[in-house]
Design a protein around this motif. Structure first.
Motif, mmCIF file in Angstrom:
data_model
loop_
_atom_site.group_PDB
_atom_site.id
_atom_site.type_symbol
_atom_site.label_atom_id
_atom_site.label_comp_id
_atom_site.label_asym_id
_atom_site.label_seq_id
_atom_site.Cartn_x
_atom_site.Cartn_y
_atom_site.Cartn_z
ATOM 1 N N VAL A 3 13.682 14.793 -47.598
ATOM 2 C CA VAL A 3 13.442 16.366 -47.947
ATOM 3 C C VAL A 3 14.672 16.881 -46.241
ATOM 4 O O VAL A 3 13.894 16.839 -45.549
ATOM 5 N N SER A 4 15.323 17.466 -46.783
ATOM 6 C CA SER A 4 15.633 18.341 -45.591
ATOM 7 C C SER A 4 14.904 19.652 -44.574
ATOM 8 O O SER A 4 13.991 20.004 -45.344
ATOM 9 N N PRO A 5 15.184 18.759 -43.171
ATOM 10 C CA PRO A 5 14.622 20.219 -42.623
ATOM 11 C C PRO A 5 13.897 21.185 -42.690
ATOM 12 O O PRO A 5 15.261 21.933 -43.138
ATOM 13 N N ALA A 6 12.873 21.932 -42.307
ATOM 14 C CA ALA A 6 13.175 23.508 -42.562
ATOM 15 C C ALA A 6 13.743 24.072 -41.623
ATOM 16 O O ALA A 6 14.452 23.455 -40.358
ATOM 17 N N GLU A 12 4.632 26.818 -42.850
ATOM 18 C CA GLU A 12 4.959 26.680 -44.169
ATOM 19 C C GLU A 12 4.922 25.518 -45.616
ATOM 20 O O GLU A 12 3.807 25.138 -46.210
ATOM 21 N N ARG A 13 5.687 25.331 -44.618
ATOM 22 C CA ARG A 13 6.802 23.444 -45.494
ATOM 23 C C ARG A 13 4.876 22.700 -45.413
ATOM 24 O O ARG A 13 4.460 22.108 -46.494
ATOM 25 N N MET A 14 4.406 22.479 -44.361
ATOM 26 C CA MET A 14 3.594 21.438 -44.267
ATOM 27 C C MET A 14 2.513 22.443 -45.288
ATOM 28 O O MET A 14 1.198 21.008 -45.130
ATOM 29 N N LEU A 43 4.925 17.479 -50.991
ATOM 30 C CA LEU A 43 5.566 16.206 -49.647
ATOM 31 C C LEU A 43 4.618 15.936 -49.099
ATOM 32 O O LEU A 43 3.522 15.782 -49.273
ATOM 33 N N ASP A 44 5.680 14.798 -48.747
ATOM 34 C CA ASP A 44 4.176 14.046 -47.570
ATOM 35 C C ASP A 44 5.303 14.202 -46.258
ATOM 36 O O ASP A 44 6.615 13.332 -45.937
ATOM 37 N N CYS A 45 4.619 14.972 -45.209
ATOM 38 C CA CYS A 45 5.408 15.293 -43.935
ATOM 39 C C CYS A 45 4.434 14.376 -43.178
ATOM 40 O O CYS A 45 3.621 14.695 -42.686
ATOM 41 N N PHE A 74 10.211 15.726 -40.737
ATOM 42 C CA PHE A 74 10.251 14.537 -41.514
ATOM 43 C C PHE A 74 9.396 14.686 -43.063
ATOM 44 O O PHE A 74 8.419 14.391 -42.428
ATOM 45 N N CYS A 75 9.858 15.096 -43.947
ATOM 46 C CA CYS A 75 9.305 14.972 -45.098
ATOM 47 C C CYS A 75 9.538 14.255 -46.021
ATOM 48 O O CYS A 75 10.778 14.014 -46.182
#
Length: 136
Positions: free
Chosen positions: A93-96, A104-106, A112-114, A119-120
């Protein structure tokens, strides 16, 4: 092979005009034969990838197909595909774009596996990929 329908354009270059313009004459091989090259051109007429093969090396059609499906998957799902990716494997998945988005993404409910903020990966179902790309 008989009764095979080719659903994409092929270029015949008997005059070697295209091969000369694109630097496809392999040094030391022949003045009348070019390397074997595969150009992936998208619907917007953008060359997305080029794979060159010397005359002495056979082409890997499984790899050509894999590369095509990977590029189409990247476009369709806005993801990246790692080396040796095949449908059903995890995608990147493209980086934030900013730290706030990264936090928020984490903690996102998206599957997602971050490994870190930059890097997710996520699962992308093989059938979903192939159905949407090949339109079965």
């Amino acid at each position: 092979m008989k009764d095979i329908e080719v659903k994409f354009p092929l270029i015949e270059d008997i005059s070697m005009e295209v091969a000369k313009k694109y630097g496809m004459i392999q040094p030391g091989e022949s003045k009348t034969q070019s390397v074997r090259a595969v150009f992936f051109v998208d619907p917007n007429e953008t060359v997305r990838a080029i794979i060159y093969y010397p005359l002495s090396l056979g082409r890997n059609f499984d790899e050509l197909y894999r590369a095509l499906i990977a590029m189409q998957t990247s476009d369709k799902f806005n993801v990246a595909t790692p080396a040796d990716w095949n449908p059903g494997d995890d995608v990147i998945v493209s980086p934030a774009g900013s730290c706030g988005v990264a936090e928020e993404r984490m903690t996102s409910t998206e599957d997602l596996d971050c490994k870190d903020w930059f890097f997710c990966t996520k699962k992308l179902d093989k059938d979903l990929v192939l159905d949407s790309i090949l339109k079965k």
